[in-house]
Design a protein around this motif. Structure first.
Motif, PDB file in Angstrom:
ATOM      1  N   ALA A  22      -2.637  -4.180   6.642  1.00 65.46           N
ATOM      2  CA  ALA A  22      -2.535  -5.621   6.623  1.00 65.46           C
ATOM      3  C   ALA A  22      -1.497  -5.931   7.851  1.00 65.46           C
ATOM      4  CB  ALA A  22      -1.626  -5.753   5.350  1.00 65.46           C
ATOM      5  N   ALA A  23      -0.734  -5.072   8.163  1.00 65.02           N
ATOM      6  CA  ALA A  23       0.243  -5.294   9.454  1.00 65.02           C
ATOM      7  C   ALA A  23      -0.849  -5.509  10.757  1.00 65.02           C
ATOM      8  CB  ALA A  23       1.251  -4.638   9.402  1.00 65.02           C
ATOM      9  N   GLU A  24      -1.573  -4.607  10.963  1.00 60.69           N
ATOM     10  CA  GLU A  24      -2.349  -4.346  12.162  1.00 60.69           C
ATOM     11  C   GLU A  24      -3.576  -5.037  12.264  1.00 60.69           C
ATOM     12  OE1 GLU A  24      -1.695  -2.703  15.031  1.00 60.69           O
ATOM     13  OE2 GLU A  24       0.104  -1.868  14.196  1.00 60.69           O
ATOM     14  N   ALA A  25      -4.144  -5.698  11.124  1.00 60.05           N
ATOM     15  CA  ALA A  25      -5.641  -6.339  11.041  1.00 60.05           C
ATOM     16  C   ALA A  25      -5.425  -7.747  11.760  1.00 60.05           C
ATOM     17  CB  ALA A  25      -5.690  -6.475   9.533  1.00 60.05           C
ATOM     18  N   PRO A  26      -4.292  -8.500  11.650  1.00 53.29           N
ATOM     19  CA  PRO A  26      -4.453  -9.751  12.278  1.00 53.29           C
ATOM     20  C   PRO A  26      -4.496  -9.724  13.988  1.00 53.29           C
ATOM     21  CG  PRO A  26      -2.808  -9.899  10.505  1.00 53.29           C
ATOM     22  CD  PRO A  26      -3.476  -8.678  10.796  1.00 53.29           C
ATOM     23  N   ALA A  27      -3.928  -8.708  14.372  1.00 52.41           N
ATOM     24  CA  ALA A  27      -3.835  -8.650  15.997  1.00 52.41           C
ATOM     25  C   ALA A  27      -5.025  -8.062  16.319  1.00 52.41           C
ATOM     26  CB  ALA A  27      -2.547  -7.780  16.444  1.00 52.41           C
ATOM     27  N   ALA A  28      -5.815  -7.241  15.691  1.00 54.59           N
ATOM     28  CA  ALA A  28      -6.997  -6.395  15.909  1.00 54.59           C
ATOM     29  C   ALA A  28      -8.202  -7.744  15.797  1.00 54.59           C
ATOM     30  CB  ALA A  28      -7.275  -5.150  15.245  1.00 54.59           C
ATOM     31  N   VAL A  30      -9.655  -8.081  12.695  1.00 59.61           N
ATOM     32  CA  VAL A  30     -10.746  -7.780  11.806  1.00 59.61           C
ATOM     33  C   VAL A  30      -9.910  -7.841  10.463  1.00 59.61           C
ATOM     34  CG1 VAL A  30     -11.635  -5.867  13.271  1.00 59.61           C
ATOM     35  CG2 VAL A  30      -9.512  -5.281  12.125  1.00 59.61           C
ATOM     36  N   ASP A  31     -10.636  -7.448   9.453  1.00 56.74           N
ATOM     37  CA  ASP A  31     -10.156  -7.540   7.768  1.00 56.74           C
ATOM     38  C   ASP A  31      -9.324  -6.269   7.776  1.00 56.74           C
ATOM     39  OD1 ASP A  31     -10.072  -8.569   5.410  1.00 56.74           O
ATOM     40  OD2 ASP A  31     -11.652  -7.472   4.883  1.00 56.74           O
ATOM     41  N   ALA A  32      -8.263  -6.431   6.945  1.00 62.54           N
ATOM     42  CA  ALA A  32      -7.440  -5.162   6.653  1.00 62.54           C
ATOM     43  C   ALA A  32      -8.365  -4.163   5.989  1.00 62.54           C
ATOM     44  CB  ALA A  32      -6.168  -5.665   5.948  1.00 62.54           C
ATOM     45  N   ALA A  33      -9.179  -4.768   5.139  1.00 63.89           N
ATOM     46  CA  ALA A  33      -9.956  -3.737   4.202  1.00 63.89           C
ATOM     47  C   ALA A  33     -10.956  -2.850   5.028  1.00 63.89           C
ATOM     48  CB  ALA A  33     -10.889  -4.476   3.272  1.00 63.89           C
ATOM     49  N   ASP A  34     -11.462  -3.548   6.358  1.00 63.76           N
ATOM     50  CA  ASP A  34     -12.107  -2.626   7.186  1.00 63.76           C
ATOM     51  C   ASP A  34     -11.335  -1.607   7.803  1.00 63.76           C
ATOM     52  OD1 ASP A  34     -14.377  -4.310   6.623  1.00 63.76           O
ATOM     53  OD2 ASP A  34     -14.235  -5.628   8.444  1.00 63.76           O
ATOM     54  N   LEU A  35     -10.114  -2.056   8.139  1.00 59.60           N
ATOM     55  CA  LEU A  35      -9.394  -1.035   8.783  1.00 59.60           C
ATOM     56  C   LEU A  35      -9.113   0.258   8.093  1.00 59.60           C
ATOM     57  CD1 LEU A  35      -6.537  -2.749  10.928  1.00 59.60           C
ATOM     58  CD2 LEU A  35      -8.104  -1.263  11.651  1.00 59.60           C
ATOM     59  N   GLU A  36      -8.533  -0.190   6.668  1.00 59.36           N
ATOM     60  CA  GLU A  36      -8.498   0.641   5.525  1.00 59.36           C
ATOM     61  C   GLU A  36      -9.659   1.663   5.497  1.00 59.36           C
ATOM     62  OE1 GLU A  36      -6.875  -0.206   1.554  1.00 59.36           O
ATOM     63  OE2 GLU A  36      -6.303  -2.038   2.494  1.00 59.36           O
ATOM     64  N   GLN A  37     -10.785   1.115   5.274  1.00 64.62           N
ATOM     65  CA  GLN A  37     -12.060   1.928   5.077  1.00 64.62           C
ATOM     66  C   GLN A  37     -12.405   2.850   6.357  1.00 64.62           C
ATOM     67  OE1 GLN A  37     -15.622  -0.492   4.730  1.00 64.62           O
ATOM     68  NE2 GLN A  37     -16.734   1.376   4.237  1.00 64.62           N
ATOM     69  N   ALA A  38     -12.073   2.293   7.723  1.00 71.47           N
ATOM     70  CA  ALA A  38     -12.139   3.155   8.909  1.00 71.47           C
ATOM     71  C   ALA A  38     -11.259   4.313   8.902  1.00 71.47           C
ATOM     72  CB  ALA A  38     -12.010   2.482   9.888  1.00 71.47           C
ATOM     73  N   VAL A  39     -10.058   4.204   8.452  1.00 73.64           N
ATOM     74  CA  VAL A  39      -9.124   5.415   8.085  1.00 73.64           C
ATOM     75  C   VAL A  39      -9.696   6.320   7.105  1.00 73.64           C
ATOM     76  CG1 VAL A  39      -6.565   5.763   7.911  1.00 73.64           C
ATOM     77  CG2 VAL A  39      -7.238   3.898   9.342  1.00 73.64           C
ATOM     78  N   TRP A  40     -10.123   6.015   5.991  1.00 73.78           N
ATOM     79  CA  TRP A  40     -10.429   6.923   5.143  1.00 73.78           C
ATOM     80  C   TRP A  40     -11.551   7.671   5.379  1.00 73.78           C
ATOM     81  CZ3 TRP A  40      -7.227   8.152   1.800  1.00 73.78           C
ATOM     82  CH2 TRP A  40      -6.373   7.428   1.114  1.00 73.78           C
ATOM     83  N   VAL A  41     -12.584   7.072   6.202  1.00 70.86           N
ATOM     84  CA  VAL A  41     -13.667   7.538   6.998  1.00 70.86           C
ATOM     85  C   VAL A  41     -13.339   8.816   7.731  1.00 70.86           C
ATOM     86  CG1 VAL A  41     -15.783   7.458   8.472  1.00 70.86           C
ATOM     87  CG2 VAL A  41     -15.405   5.769   6.223  1.00 70.86           C
ATOM     88  N   ALA A  65      -5.152   3.436  15.904  1.00 74.51           N
ATOM     89  CA  ALA A  65      -6.000   3.869  16.661  1.00 74.51           C
ATOM     90  C   ALA A  65      -7.495   2.990  16.275  1.00 74.51           C
ATOM     91  CB  ALA A  65      -6.558   5.251  16.582  1.00 74.51           C
ATOM     92  N   GLU A  66      -7.600   2.795  15.000  1.00 73.97           N
ATOM     93  CA  GLU A  66      -8.670   2.045  14.811  1.00 73.97           C
ATOM     94  C   GLU A  66      -8.565   0.650  14.848  1.00 73.97           C
ATOM     95  OE1 GLU A  66     -11.588   3.045  13.244  1.00 73.97           O
ATOM     96  OE2 GLU A  66     -10.850   5.213  13.189  1.00 73.97           O
ATOM     97  N   ALA A  67      -7.365   0.054  14.916  1.00 66.21           N
ATOM     98  CA  ALA A  67      -7.099  -1.341  15.477  1.00 66.21           C
ATOM     99  C   ALA A  67      -7.482  -1.500  16.806  1.00 66.21           C
ATOM    100  CB  ALA A  67      -5.559  -1.764  15.172  1.00 66.21           C
ATOM    101  N   ARG A  68      -6.909  -0.466  17.614  1.00 68.51           N
ATOM    102  CA  ARG A  68      -7.225  -0.556  19.099  1.00 68.51           C
ATOM    103  C   ARG A  68      -8.885  -0.496  19.398  1.00 68.51           C
ATOM    104  NH1 ARG A  68      -3.103   2.831  19.380  1.00 68.51           N
ATOM    105  NH2 ARG A  68      -4.563   4.846  19.485  1.00 68.51           N
TER     106      ARG A  68
END
Length: 173
Positions: A22-28, A30-41, A65-68
């Motif tokens: 949630a903290a990184e998503a706005p700057a990237a 993307v949706d926070a849920a997408d970042l979460e999913q990418a990290v779980w993967v 790293a996923e946000a970058r």
């Protein structure tokens, strides 16, 4: 992976992952849920599992790293509707694009010989191949390139004469 067999892993990392995403998503962008999913993967596909003491820092690094990566992709990707004159474009952009098309089509119509037909075929929205253009115009495919080159040169000279070229210091003549 025996790390994922631990039922407490979701409970342990879930809230931290949600907060970091949630903290990184706005700057990237993307949706926070997408970042979460990418990290779980990343955790599922990753090599050695992080040690229990290192899980929080690994999770923070993975989210960043996923946000970058998302920011890099966003800089390279261009949406289809972003072209001027498209349905989603601003009215001013559409009008300007239409004016540019009218000027270009007018100049093409004033070209000598077979040039208007050839350039018209090249600009066609049907996206014709050289073979199809040569068949439509009744000329050999091998002579299409040199004729196209001469026509484009003529068009370039015609448009350069109509548009004021800037001086070396950027002032119009």
């Amino acid at each position: 992976m025996d790390l994922l067999k631990d039922a407490n892993l979701l409970n342990e990392l879930g809230p931290l992952l949600s907060a970091e995403a949630a903290a990184e998503a706005p700057a990237a962008g993307v949706d926070a849920a997408d970042l979460e999913q990418a990290v779980w993967v990343r955790l599922l596909e990753g090599g050695p599992a992080p040690e229990p003491a290192d899980r929080a820092s690994w999770l923070r690094r993975a989210v960043r790293a996923e946000a970058r990566g998302a920011r890099r992709r966003a800089r390279r990707e261009v949406p289809y509707g972003a072209r001027p004159g498209s349905a989603g474009a601003e009215p001013e952009d559409a009008a300007l694009h239409g004016e540019v098309n009218r000027v270009l089509r007018s100049a093409v119509a004033r070209l000598p010989g077979r040039c208007p037909e050839l350039i018209g075929a090249l600009l066609s929205p049907r996206d014709l191949t050289y073979r199809e253009i040569a068949g439509e115009l009744g000329i050999s495919q091998g002579s299409l390139g040199p004729v196209r080159s001469r026509c484009l040169g003529c068009l370039r000279r015609m448009l350069a004469a109509e548009v004021a070229a800037p001086d070396l210091r950027g002032r119009e003549r």
